[in-house]
Design a protein around this motif. Structure first.
Motif, mmCIF file in Angstrom:
data_model
loop_
_atom_site.group_PDB
_atom_site.id
_atom_site.type_symbol
_atom_site.label_atom_id
_atom_site.label_comp_id
_atom_site.label_asym_id
_atom_site.label_seq_id
_atom_site.Cartn_x
_atom_site.Cartn_y
_atom_site.Cartn_z
ATOM 1 N N HIS A 174 1.614 4.115 6.420
ATOM 2 C CA HIS A 174 1.431 4.153 4.977
ATOM 3 C C HIS A 174 2.686 4.516 4.197
ATOM 4 N N GLY A 175 3.766 4.825 4.881
ATOM 5 C CA GLY A 175 4.984 5.186 4.164
ATOM 6 C C GLY A 175 5.539 4.018 3.385
ATOM 7 N N ALA A 176 6.279 4.327 2.324
ATOM 8 C CA ALA A 176 6.836 3.274 1.483
ATOM 9 C C ALA A 176 7.800 2.399 2.256
ATOM 10 N N ALA A 177 8.372 2.951 3.358
ATOM 11 C CA ALA A 177 9.345 2.178 4.130
ATOM 12 C C ALA A 177 8.720 1.545 5.363
ATOM 13 N N ALA A 178 7.392 1.600 5.465
ATOM 14 C CA ALA A 178 6.731 1.009 6.628
ATOM 15 C C ALA A 178 6.970 -0.491 6.665
ATOM 16 N N HIS A 179 7.154 -1.036 7.887
ATOM 17 C CA HIS A 179 7.452 -2.463 8.036
ATOM 18 C C HIS A 179 6.162 -3.287 8.110
ATOM 19 N N GLY A 180 6.160 -4.419 7.466
ATOM 20 C CA GLY A 180 5.077 -5.374 7.609
ATOM 21 C C GLY A 180 3.799 -5.015 6.886
ATOM 22 N N SER A 181 3.862 -4.145 5.880
ATOM 23 C CA SER A 181 2.646 -3.781 5.167
ATOM 24 C C SER A 181 2.147 -4.943 4.328
ATOM 25 N N ASP A 182 0.831 -5.082 4.250
ATOM 26 C CA ASP A 182 0.220 -6.083 3.387
ATOM 27 C C ASP A 182 0.477 -5.680 1.931
ATOM 28 N N ALA A 183 0.916 -6.612 1.123
ATOM 29 C CA ALA A 183 1.235 -6.308 -0.272
ATOM 30 C C ALA A 183 0.030 -5.772 -1.028
ATOM 31 N N TYR A 184 -1.173 -6.103 -0.537
ATOM 32 C CA TYR A 184 -2.385 -5.668 -1.239
ATOM 33 C C TYR A 184 -3.139 -4.574 -0.471
ATOM 34 N N ALA A 185 -2.467 -3.979 0.515
ATOM 35 C CA ALA A 185 -3.097 -2.880 1.261
ATOM 36 C C ALA A 185 -3.303 -1.691 0.330
ATOM 37 N N PRO A 186 -4.404 -0.957 0.505
ATOM 38 C CA PRO A 186 -4.655 0.196 -0.373
ATOM 39 C C PRO A 186 -3.591 1.269 -0.182
ATOM 40 N N MET A 187 -3.276 1.971 -1.265
ATOM 41 C CA MET A 187 -2.300 3.065 -1.196
ATOM 42 C C MET A 187 -2.873 4.224 -0.402
ATOM 43 N N LEU A 188 -1.976 4.978 0.228
ATOM 44 C CA LEU A 188 -2.382 6.186 0.938
ATOM 45 C C LEU A 188 -3.011 7.160 -0.046
ATOM 46 N N ASP A 189 -4.161 7.722 0.353
ATOM 47 C CA ASP A 189 -4.834 8.723 -0.475
ATOM 48 C C ASP A 189 -3.894 9.912 -0.666
ATOM 49 N N VAL A 190 -3.726 10.346 -1.901
ATOM 50 C CA VAL A 190 -2.782 11.421 -2.211
ATOM 51 C C VAL A 190 -3.130 12.709 -1.480
ATOM 52 N N ARG A 191 -4.397 12.910 -1.129
ATOM 53 C CA ARG A 191 -4.775 14.137 -0.420
ATOM 54 C C ARG A 191 -4.086 14.225 0.934
ATOM 55 N N TYR A 192 -4.011 13.084 1.635
ATOM 56 C CA TYR A 192 -3.361 13.068 2.946
ATOM 57 C C TYR A 192 -1.852 13.238 2.798
#
Length: 239
Positions: free
Chosen positions: A123-141
């Motif tokens: 879920h990191g902003a620098a993660a490779h190959g993320s789907d452009a429409y993948a849900p953002m990481l929940d701020v609690r985590y």
């Protein structure tokens, strides 16, 4: 401008930053992590592992060691803890229960790092190959990971600082050896130049670091000799 009431602050990380005020790397990492929450959780998580690795490398270099660029967080943690004297009280007494508990905490640190890496990779902003429409990481985590990172930094760096007062580090910061500074300031100064007060110990540190280090080494050697003499058994003359 007043700080936002929601401002996220990492206490231990800020102590690290204050101890290394000239390090732009540390200050940028800490500030970027704090500013990313709560609106950019992926960015925050991306900085967590980096900050832990920077802390370990900083401690190792303070101790005169040269960390390998290929070492990742678990290896850096293992190498760093070799130089931290766990379970030792200010009196010099080693508490085996405290040492055992601290070692278990450090083993838990590795689990925290594994969790940081797993979440960062997914879920990191620098993660490779993320789907452009993948849900953002929940701020609690993201906040849990950030708080855990702060705890890791605090455990490592505070233990490092507490030990540095009893040994001469390869990289000195003014204020590491308060008793030595007080000894110098008790004999010299205070001075005033153009109506500006100067502290003798700080002036020596800033203008001739080699002389400061040499005097500090002699001071510590004399302290050790005095402690050894005090601890020596007293022979009682036989009648």
């Amino acid at each position: 401008m007043e700080a936002d009431a929601r401002s996220f602050r990492l206490i231990a990380c800020r102590e690290l930053m204050a101890s290394h005020p000239e390090s732009l790397v540390i200050s940028q990492q800490v500030e970027a992590l704090e500013e990313a929450l709560p609106d950019r959780p992926g960015v925050a998580v991306s900085f967590c592992r980096t900050l832990i690795e920077t802390t370990c490398k900083t401690i190792l270099i303070d101790r005169g060691q040269r960390p390998d660029d290929a070492w990742e967080a678990p290896k850096l943690i293992a190498e760093t803890t070799k130089w931290l004297h766990l379970g030792i009280h200010d009196s010099g007494h080693t508490d085996p229960v405290l040492r055992s508990g601290a070692e278990k905490l450090l083993r838990g640190v590795n689990n925290i790092i594994d969790g940081v890496v797993e979440i960062r990779n997914a879920h990191g902003a620098a993660a490779h190959g993320s789907d452009a429409y993948a849900p953002m990481l929940d701020v609690r985590y993201a906040e849990i990971v950030a708080r855990a990172t702060d705890a890791v930094v605090g455990l490592l760096f505070k233990t490092h600082l507490n030990g540095s007062g009893k040994s001469v580090l390869a990289r000195l910061r003014y204020g590491d050896h308060k008793d030595f500074n007080e000894w110098i300031d008790g004999d010299y100064g205070p001075f005033e130049v153009l109506e500006t007060p100067l502290i003798a110990s700080e002036a020596l540190f800033r203008t001739d670091n080699s002389a400061y280090l040499a005097a500090l080494s002699v001071f510590r050697q004399e302290q050790a000799a005095e402690a050894e003499a005090d601890a020596a058994p007293v022979e009682i003359a036989q009648p």
